[in-house]
Design an enzyme around this catalytic site. Sequence first.
Site, PDB file in Angstrom:
ATOM      1  N   ASN A   1       0.808  -1.224   0.000  1.00  0.00           N
ATOM      2  CA  ASN A   1       0.000   0.000   0.000  1.00  0.00           C
ATOM      3  C   ASN A   1       0.841   1.275   0.000  1.00  0.00           C
ATOM      4  O   ASN A   1       0.282   2.370  -0.075  1.00  0.00           O
ATOM      5  CB  ASN A   1      -0.902   0.040   1.240  1.00  0.00           C
ATOM      6  CG  ASN A   1      -2.007  -0.982   1.171  1.00  0.00           C
ATOM      7  OD1 ASN A   1      -1.753  -2.172   1.293  1.00  0.00           O
ATOM      8  ND2 ASN A   1      -3.218  -0.538   0.952  1.00  0.00           N
ATOM      9  N   LYS A   2       2.154   1.140   0.098  1.00  0.00           N
ATOM     10  CA  LYS A   2       2.987   2.315   0.332  1.00  0.00           C
ATOM     11  C   LYS A   2       3.513   2.930  -0.978  1.00  0.00           C
ATOM     12  O   LYS A   2       3.427   2.341  -2.044  1.00  0.00           O
ATOM     13  CB  LYS A   2       4.143   1.938   1.263  1.00  0.00           C
ATOM     14  CG  LYS A   2       3.694   1.220   2.528  1.00  0.00           C
ATOM     15  CD  LYS A   2       2.611   2.001   3.283  1.00  0.00           C
ATOM     16  CE  LYS A   2       2.254   1.402   4.637  1.00  0.00           C
ATOM     17  NZ  LYS A   2       1.725   0.041   4.623  1.00  0.00           N
TER      18      LYS A   2
END
Length: 432
Positions: free
Chosen positions: A204-205
């Site tokens: 998700n980063k």
Amino acid sequence: MNQEKLAIDGGKPVRTKPLPLEFPGVHHMDAKEIQAAVRLLRARSPFRYYGIKLQKEVEKLEAEFARFLGVKHALAVASGTGALHAALSALGVGPGQEVIVPAYMWVSVVAAVVNHGAIPVLADIDDTFCLDPAQVEQRLTPKTTGIILVHMSGAPGNVAAIQKIARARKLWLLEDCAQCNAGSVAGRKVGSFGDMGVFSFQMNKNMTAGEGGCVVTNDFRLYRRAFACHDLGYARDENGRLIFTDPDLCLWGKGYRLDELRAAVLRVQLKKLPRIVGNMRRSKYRIRRDLEKFPRVQLRRILDPKGDTGCFLITTYPDADTAKLINTALRAEGIVTSPQGISNVVMTEWGLHLYYNNISLVKQGSVDGRGFPWNLAENAGLGGQYSKGTCPQADSLFARSILLPIPSCLTRRDEDDIIRAFEKVLRALLPQ
Ligand SMILES: Cc1ncc(COP(=O)(O)O)c(C=O)c1O
């Protein structure tokens, strides 16, 4: 003016095609990451310290990431959670200590404190959605040893004010930059302000290899301690052999080493990071600028828009019912991603980012079933409340706010649709 019929009332939705999934780094993966991975596998040396034809990808990633942030030392690790644990070990966190954590965070932050036998103390957030400096002041006690400032949802917290408090009280400051990689304040990258900083490279980063993380610091002693703790508890020489002669570095390891394969992919992603973040920031501020014409919509306070990584747009409404209704209406207009993405939610749906959703925290759970660390004699009387109501500013913001991830590959057309949907819904449901 003729109002268009909303999709929740049976009108035509603004769009029917789902928005792209939110994962910023993966949208930019291409032949370059594939080549890096293949090159590494061909060398048959996936371990960082030795191999048949060692590529030193982890070491190179560390040097490049340190340069990117403007810090002296970077230690790549297997996850952001691992980075938090290695950093807290380096800082000497243990029983009898209170550590300030924000009401809006990720479960790994409190987990790292509790796993070290220390006690987390919640401090409320303000309209930056990060620690409120005034609330931090109120939570300090003689047992406080440090503060974890989490730069949440893509934008930096008030690091200058928090750093001032930490310095005045001789507390350590750890910046959790997992959600704000490449964020900055007045041109200085987050992670470079505190005694230590941590990053995550989970999917998700802003840059990713699926999993991964990093600890950064300008303090050589802290770096060496984090290094030992992320590995087997001891230092290593330049050939990767363990050293047992330094008494300050006979510690306990946690097994969070990063492998060469992910480091090779991350080095490619790091080169793309400015573009990834630039895309999200451009999309976000185009939408935000349009929303400025709706005075009853409160936009998250951004301390330095140039340093916002842009991965989330947070809008806040006068009350919880309005926020829910507007969110439902926006989703009906097609402002959603495919089912697996968490695309556009009222923040009360944002899971383990909210302190009161952390059941293990609220119930003071323990892995030994006997109450560790809350039951330790050193921890008697430490800590506080963790249930809903402990941080009223956060509670109110969570209930009244909508969080919209901004994918790193939005087209102009996607942005137009998001803007049109907001305008349509706000004109109908929140007359200005
Ligand atoms: C603020 C924050 N800290 C720490 C972490 C932990 O990172 P990881 O998932 O790589 O363990 C995350 C990841 O979601 C995060 O959002």
